[in-house]
Design a protein around this motif. Structure first.
Motif, short mmCIF file in Angstrom:
data_model
loop_
_atom_site.label_atom_id
_atom_site.label_comp_id
_atom_site.label_asym_id
_atom_site.label_seq_id
_atom_site.Cartn_x
_atom_site.Cartn_y
_atom_site.Cartn_z
N GLN A 16 4.86 5.53 10.16
CA GLN A 16 5.87 6.23 10.97
C GLN A 16 6.48 5.30 12.01
N LEU A 17 5.69 4.41 12.57
CA LEU A 17 6.22 3.42 13.51
C LEU A 17 7.22 2.49 12.83
N LEU A 18 6.91 2.08 11.60
CA LEU A 18 7.83 1.23 10.85
C LEU A 18 9.14 1.96 10.57
N VAL A 19 9.04 3.22 10.17
CA VAL A 19 10.23 4.02 9.90
C VAL A 19 11.05 4.18 11.18
N ASN A 20 10.39 4.52 12.27
CA ASN A 20 11.10 4.71 13.55
C ASN A 20 11.85 3.45 13.96
N LYS A 21 11.22 2.31 13.77
CA LYS A 21 11.86 1.03 14.13
C LYS A 21 13.15 0.84 13.33
N ALA A 22 13.10 1.13 12.04
CA ALA A 22 14.27 0.95 11.18
C ALA A 22 15.35 1.98 11.49
N VAL A 23 14.95 3.23 11.66
CA VAL A 23 15.91 4.31 11.91
C VAL A 23 16.66 4.09 13.22
N LYS A 24 15.95 3.59 14.24
CA LYS A 24 16.61 3.32 15.53
C LYS A 24 17.74 2.31 15.38
N LYS A 25 17.66 1.49 14.35
CA LYS A 25 18.67 0.47 14.12
C LYS A 25 19.65 0.86 13.01
N GLY A 26 19.66 2.15 12.66
CA GLY A 26 20.64 2.64 11.70
C GLY A 26 20.24 2.54 10.24
N ARG A 27 19.01 2.23 9.97
CA ARG A 27 18.53 2.18 8.58
C ARG A 27 17.84 3.49 8.26
N THR A 28 17.33 3.63 7.03
CA THR A 28 16.77 4.91 6.60
C THR A 28 15.30 4.78 6.19
N GLN A 29 14.64 5.93 6.15
CA GLN A 29 13.27 5.97 5.66
C GLN A 29 13.23 5.53 4.20
N GLU A 30 14.23 5.89 3.44
CA GLU A 30 14.29 5.50 2.04
C GLU A 30 14.30 3.98 1.89
N GLU A 31 15.00 3.30 2.79
CA GLU A 31 15.03 1.84 2.74
C GLU A 31 13.66 1.26 3.11
N VAL A 32 12.99 1.84 4.08
CA VAL A 32 11.64 1.40 4.43
C VAL A 32 10.72 1.60 3.22
N ASP A 33 10.84 2.75 2.57
CA ASP A 33 10.03 3.02 1.38
C ASP A 33 10.28 1.98 0.30
N GLU A 34 11.55 1.61 0.11
CA GLU A 34 11.90 0.61 -0.91
C GLU A 34 11.22 -0.72 -0.61
N VAL A 35 11.22 -1.12 0.65
CA VAL A 35 10.59 -2.36 1.06
C VAL A 35 9.07 -2.28 0.84
N VAL A 36 8.46 -1.18 1.22
CA VAL A 36 7.01 -1.01 1.05
C VAL A 36 6.66 -1.03 -0.44
N ARG A 37 7.44 -0.32 -1.25
CA ARG A 37 7.18 -0.30 -2.70
C ARG A 37 7.33 -1.69 -3.29
N LEU A 39 6.87 -4.60 -1.88
CA LEU A 39 5.77 -5.47 -1.48
C LEU A 39 4.46 -5.08 -2.16
N THR A 40 4.16 -3.79 -2.23
CA THR A 40 2.82 -3.34 -2.63
C THR A 40 2.69 -2.87 -4.08
N ASN A 63 -5.80 -1.24 -1.64
CA ASN A 63 -5.63 -0.38 -2.82
C ASN A 63 -4.26 -0.53 -3.47
N ALA A 64 -3.46 -1.44 -2.96
CA ALA A 64 -2.10 -1.62 -3.51
C ALA A 64 -2.18 -1.94 -5.00
N PRO A 65 -1.37 -1.24 -5.80
CA PRO A 65 -1.43 -1.43 -7.25
C PRO A 65 -1.12 -2.86 -7.69
N GLU A 66 -0.09 -3.46 -7.12
CA GLU A 66 0.30 -4.80 -7.55
C GLU A 66 1.18 -5.44 -6.49
N MET A 67 0.61 -6.34 -5.73
CA MET A 67 1.39 -7.03 -4.71
C MET A 67 2.46 -7.88 -5.41
#
Length: 116
Positions: A16-37, A39-40, A63-67
């Protein structure tokens, strides 16, 4: 903050902290999810399940499936620490995610963030 304290943090709170950081700068949760997916290797469904579970930040990465094999291309400084010089492997992965979200928040294009 010691590595152990970071590792024991609740993943859903850190997420949630990562999402908040991105959203405050005009990005979206979906974009954070894309980055997390990217990487992991988690699918969107798996990521949503992880957010709903009580797991530590360390467990999330362990537990990440495939870095992503291109994660070694994530370089630079985040929180005053050069990502590629972090010796402890788990902390290096955590710093990589921090760096990716920083780049997102700074307005970089997704192709550059995902090293395409």
């Amino acid at each position: 903050m010691s590595n152990d304290k970071v590792y024991q943090m609740d993943f859903s709170k850190v997420y949630q902290l990562l999402v908040n950081k991105a959203v405050k700068k005009g990005r979206t949760q979906e974009e954070v999810d894309e980055v997390v997916r990217w990487l992991t290797g988690y699918s969107q469904k798996e990521l949503e399940e992880m957010r709903g579970k009580s797991i530590t930040y360390a467990e999330f990465f362990q537990n990440a499936p495939e870095m992503n094999e291109n994660r070694e291309l994530v370089k630079g400084v985040v929180c005053g620490v050069r990502v590629e010089e972090v010796e402890e492997p788990l902390m290096r992965e955590i710093r990589r995610l921090d760096k990716l979200v920083d780049e997102l928040a700074k307005g970089k294009k997704m192709d550059k963030i995902l090293r395409k």
